[in-house]
Design an enzyme around this catalytic site. Structure first.
Site, PDB file in Angstrom:
ATOM      1  CG  HIS A 100      -1.895   1.138   1.215  1.00  0.00           C
ATOM      2  ND1 HIS A 100      -1.580   2.385   1.690  1.00  0.00           N
ATOM      3  CD2 HIS A 100      -3.159   1.223   0.736  1.00  0.00           C
ATOM      4  CE1 HIS A 100      -2.633   3.192   1.514  1.00  0.00           C
ATOM      5  NE2 HIS A 100      -3.597   2.506   0.944  1.00  0.00           N
ATOM      6  CD  GLU A 172      -5.229   1.745  -3.190  1.00  0.00           C
ATOM      7  OE1 GLU A 172      -6.355   2.087  -2.832  1.00  0.00           O
ATOM      8  OE2 GLU A 172      -4.356   1.368  -2.407  1.00  0.00           O
TER       9      GLU A 172
HETATM   10  P1  PGA Z   1      -9.253   6.556   0.342  1.00  0.00           P
HETATM   11  O1  PGA Z   1      -8.195   5.403   0.625  1.00  0.00           O
HETATM   12  O2  PGA Z   1     -10.417   5.934  -0.397  1.00  0.00           O
HETATM   13  O3  PGA Z   1      -9.660   7.043   1.710  1.00  0.00           O
HETATM   14  O4  PGA Z   1      -8.579   7.593  -0.478  1.00  0.00           O
HETATM   15  C1  PGA Z   1      -7.853   4.504  -0.378  1.00  0.00           C
HETATM   16  C2  PGA Z   1      -6.735   3.602   0.065  1.00  0.00           C
HETATM   17  O5  PGA Z   1      -5.815   4.050   0.775  1.00  0.00           O
HETATM   18  O6  PGA Z   1      -6.717   2.421  -0.302  1.00  0.00           O
END
Ligand code: PGA
Length: 264
Positions: A100, A172
């Site tokens: 992540h 992401e």
């Molecule tokens: P968020 O987080 O939807 O609050 O931006 C996404 C993530 O960190 O996977």
């Protein structure tokens, strides 16, 4: 999109929600979503380590998969503060989230370490959710595509063909995540998902590459989820803040499922 593909919807609760809050959230989410056929939906929740055992026991595995937010690659050893795959197996965890952006950027995890975690997770028969994404600086230098390809090529190095069914990817973009995040436009997200899909096909061949789910994450909310899920190569959504309320998450789930299944 092939008809039999599932939609993947899940949340990582980060360093929020203690044991009882996690249990409450999971029970409510399960109650709200239990009528949705799981042949269509892979629903998953990734709570904090201390809540994992209770989380796994409070909702059925065939309804909600439970994931861990990180894992060490070794089975045991002198690694103070780390958690081993065997320990996560013992509490019944199904899925390991790896790489992540907060772990890459705040805790300085490298692609090489992430690769060891991916291999270890797959060798222990967990589902491995590899998170990738470029920073704002990399985006501004127009190196996003190269960065994504590097993260995939190193992160997935050495995976055996038969392990690919347990591999999921989350795209992401770092600049899109969290309270200060700016959600990616659906066009931008689709463009990057297509780069990821092409790289997966290059690494694993066309059929296998096509079969790996690619989820989008980063400020997904009630407003943008419907648009994102209709884009090609977006097989699911990995949601933070907007999914931490079970009612809100349930609304997103119910909105996006028909849209996902009606996309060509
Ligand atoms: P968020 O987080 O939807 O609050 O931006 C996404 C993530 O960190 O996977």
């Amino acid at each position: 999109m092939t008809e039999q593909k599932k939609i993947y919807l899940g949340t990582n609760t980060k360093m929020y929600k203690n044991i009882s809050q996690t249990e409450c959230f999971l029970r409510e989410l399960n109650q709200l979503t239990s009528d949705i056929g799981r042949e269509k939906l892979e629903l998953f929740v990734i709570p904090s380590f201390t809540a994992l055992a209770n989380a796994r026991n409070c909702v059925p595995e065939d309804k909600i998969l439970i994931g861990a937010q990180n894992m060490n690659w070794e089975d045991e050893g002198q690694f103070t503060g780390e958690i081993s795959p065997l320990m996560l197996k013992e509490v019944g965890v199904n899925l390991i989230e790896i790489g992540h952006s907060e772990r890459r950027h705040i805790l300085k995890e490298t692609d090489q370490e992430i690769n060891k975690k991916v291999l270890s997770a797959l060798n222990h028969s967990f589902k491995a959710l590899l998170c990738i994404g470029e920073t704002l600086e990399q985006k501004n230098f127009h190196t996003s595509n190269e960065i994504l390809r590097i993260q995939l090529k190193i992160g997935l190095h050495g995976i055996k063909e038969e392990q690919i069914t347990n591999l999921w990817i989350a795209y992401e973009p770092v600049w899109a995540i969290g309270v200060n995040g700016i959600p990616a436009t659906k066009e931008y997200a689709a463009e990057k998902h297509s780069i990821i899909r092409d790289t997966l096909k290059e690494l694993f061949g066309s059929d296998k590459g096509k079969s790996i789910p690619i989820l989008y994450g980063g400020s997904v909310n009630l407003e943008n989820a419907n648009d994102l899920i209709q884009m090609p190569d977006i097989d699911g959504l990995f949601i933070g803040r907007s999914a931490w309320d079970a009612n809100n998450f349930n609304t997103i789930i119910r909105n996006v499922i028909p849209l996902f299944y009606s996309k060509k």
